[in-house]
Design an enzyme around this catalytic site. Structure first.
Site, PDB file in Angstrom:
ATOM      1  N   GLY A 291      51.777  70.948 -43.057  1.00  0.00           N
ATOM      2  CA  GLY A 291      53.222  70.751 -42.981  1.00  0.00           C
ATOM      3  C   GLY A 291      53.567  69.290 -42.712  1.00  0.00           C
ATOM      4  N   ASP A 292      52.831  68.678 -41.786  1.00  0.00           N
ATOM      5  CA  ASP A 292      53.102  67.269 -41.457  1.00  0.00           C
ATOM      6  C   ASP A 292      52.784  66.383 -42.658  1.00  0.00           C
ATOM      7  OD1 ASP A 292      53.755  68.126 -38.974  1.00  0.00           O
ATOM      8  OD2 ASP A 292      51.844  67.600 -38.036  1.00  0.00           O
TER       9      ASP A 292
ATOM     10  N   SER B   6      48.096  75.197 -42.301  1.00  0.00           N
ATOM     11  CA  SER B   6      48.138  74.746 -40.909  1.00  0.00           C
ATOM     12  C   SER B   6      49.310  73.805 -40.694  1.00  0.00           C
ATOM     13  CB  SER B   6      46.844  74.010 -40.570  1.00  0.00           C
ATOM     14  OG  SER B   6      46.854  72.745 -41.195  1.00  0.00           O
ATOM     15  N   LYS B   7      49.545  73.540 -39.435  1.00  0.00           N
ATOM     16  CA  LYS B   7      50.630  72.623 -39.067  1.00  0.00           C
ATOM     17  C   LYS B   7      50.396  71.260 -39.707  1.00  0.00           C
ATOM     18  CE  LYS B   7      52.874  70.657 -35.040  1.00  0.00           C
ATOM     19  NZ  LYS B   7      52.730  69.341 -35.643  1.00  0.00           N
ATOM     20  N   ARG B   8      49.107  70.895 -39.795  1.00  0.00           N
ATOM     21  CA  ARG B   8      48.782  69.592 -40.373  1.00  0.00           C
ATOM     22  C   ARG B   8      49.222  69.494 -41.848  1.00  0.00           C
ATOM     23  NH1 ARG B   8      43.092  69.019 -39.598  1.00  0.00           N
ATOM     24  NH2 ARG B   8      43.390  70.495 -37.896  1.00  0.00           N
TER      25      ARG B   8
END
Ligand code: GLU
Length: 508
Positions: free
Chosen positions: A265-266, A261-263
């Site tokens: 990546g962050d 998920s994008k999370r």
């Protein structure tokens, strides 16, 4: 084999993620492998989730990846329009056909009534499903006289159109990756085909378009596997031949279970998007692989191997060789873990493979960003010396700043390690040696300095460390003698003077 025609059918609800790019890539590779066509279709029937700029982003991202469609919005083709919002008339005539043949029916149940039914079922620990068992007790055309239905429709009473699922029928589904799957229609609900705003749902539009666009293989993410039974039933209801299906495994988090998920990546500092994206609502910016310094070839190579493997040791594949080797049989059934380190490794491999001239030109562009304009030959020599250490062009800059800009400070830890009370005096003498070295090349400098060190019975390191500190500002970097040759006599001497000045006047 029938002409291969595949499609990538994103909804413009945001930017394209890694998973989307991989779906597009596998479709593209499959199409090209069999001299087929790769179509881009924009599935924008859900007006509430439409995000401005998303379609443009998708087009640009595919372009950057080098996997451009043969047909699609702004590409043209004989089976358009390629945006579902422009195909409403087509869906209308087809839904008429399903209504006439008894495969679909009007349903007038209000959202309030359905909500009450949902709550009541919930209280009994059940889930309300609008299905073959219950539909005959609800407010729909199956239980009304046709005049009543006509009258309600004429009055403009809000309604949806649902699919009439066969009561109990075993369904055999074949997936190219997962094999045989059995489903009983008893477990299915009567899916909405046309929403109350008159727009078709994903299921209806998707099936009609795949048929009319002559799609031979539907290759898409595993999250669409549950939609396969209703799609199959729709093909049957229309009397159409079904395409072949292949549902791709998920791309998983770097560690543990679950979808990437994008999370993630962050949290772990890597992009999940191909290009930079600015959210039109929040204004938040997400970085992309391109902006992080990835070459599109490396990115594509990395993505291709997330879920597919031709077998053997080889890991580096150009787009051409991927096309030659790609097959659905070699797509894994289970999900593939994303790895940031692996992504960087791929970029490093592609960087190392690039010809020196190309790297030099790319690095010159990087230098321009830092307002550095240096002679091409000089830049080339820097690149040659540094390239082995870099995963990215911008890392060449990080590793070579001192070739272009004198250090403006000295790393604390390096100073502690390299500086002694008598260092300044040695460096002073060394400056004389630099002046005296006629031929200011790395080899001559090395020879002269070796003699210098021996004569004073110094250890080589005792002199090399402060020398490096003066030239670089820290204890990393290319060969010291090479650095001096590159900087030249004057600049090298000045850097020595500066270090002595700064450190002699500071508390060291
Ligand atoms: N519009 C769907 C999506 O956004 C397409 C699914 C499919 O390929 O059938 O993923």
């Amino acid at each position: 084999m029938k002409k291969v025609k595949v499609r990538f059918a994103p909804s413009p609800t945001g930017p394209l993620h890694l998973g989307g790019v991989r779906t597009a890539l596998y479709n593209y590779l499959f199409a090209k492998r069999y001299q087929g066509d790769f179509i881009l279709r924009i599935e924008d029937t859900d007006q509430e989730r439409f995000v401005p700029g998303a379609e443009g982003y998708i087009l640009k991202a595919l372009q950057w990846c080098g996997i451009e469609p043969d047909e699609g919005p702004s590409y043209g083709g004989n089976y358009g329009p390629y945006r579902q919002s422009e195909r409403k008339e087509i869906y209308k005539s087809h839904i008429e056909q399903l209504l006439k043949t008894g495969h679909a029916y009007h349903a007038f149940d209000t959202p309030e009534v359905l909500e009450t039914l949902r709550e009541a079922a919930h209280l009994q620990g059940q889930v309300f499903t609008y299905n073959a068992r219950i539909r005959e007790q609800l407010d729909n055309a199956l239980n009304l006289h046709s005049e009543e239905v006509a009258e309600r429709l004429a009055r403009g009473l809000p309604h949806v159109i649902r699919f009439k699922t066969p009561i109990s029928q075993p369904l055999k589904l074949h997936d190219e990756i997962r094999g045989q799957i059995s489903v009983d229609t008893r477990t299915l609900d009567d899916k909405i085909l046309v929403k109350s705003d008159g727009m078709p749902t994903y299921h209806l539009a998707n099936v009609i378009d795949d048929h009319l666009m002559r799609i031979s293989h539907v290759i898409r993410g595993e999250e669409w596997l549950p939609a396969m039974p209703i799609h199959l039933l729709l093909y049957r209801a229309f009397g159409w031949e079904t395409p072949q299906f292949a549902h791709l495994p998920l791309i998983l988090k770097p560690e543990g279970k679950g979808k990437l998920s994008k999370r993630d990546g962050d949290r772990l500092d890597f992009p999940v998007l191909p290009l930079r994206w600015k959210d039109p609502h929040s204004g938040a910016i997400s970085q992309g692989y391109r902006d992080a310094g990835y070459f599109s070839e490396a990115f594509i190579n990395m993505i291709a191997l997330l879920g597919w493997n031709p077998g053997g040791e080889q890991e580096l594949f150009s787009l051409e060789s991927l096309i030659k080797k790609f097959s659905l049989e070699k797509v894994n059934k289970s999900g593939a873990h994303f790895s940031k380190e692996k992504a960087q490794w791929f970029n490093q491999q592609y960087l190392q493979q690039k010809p020196l001239e190309e790297l030099t030109s790319l690095f010159s562009q990087e230098l321009k960003k830092h307002k550095i304009y240096a002679e091409n030959h000089y830049v080339q020599r820097v690149v040659e010396a540094i390239r082995d250490r870099a995963h990215f062009i911008h890392e060449i800059w990080d590793q070579s700043i001192y070739f272009f800009i004198p250090p403006d400070s000295y790393e604390e830890k390096a100073v502690k390690k390299a500086w002694r009370p008598d260092t300044a005096s040695y460096l002073d003498q060394l400056k004389d040696l630099l002046q005296a070295t006629e031929n200011f090349t790395a080899n001559h400098l090395r020879e002269n300095i070796q003699v210098f060190v021996k004569a004073r019975q110094l250890s080589f390191g005792r002199l090399m460390q402060p020398l490096r500190l003066a030239l670089v500002g820290a204890l990393y970097g290319a060969d010291v003698f090479f650095i001096m040759e590159m900087l030249g006599r004057q600049e090298s001497t000045q850097r020595l003077t500066r270090l002595c000045k700064v450190l002699s006047t500071s508390k060291h």
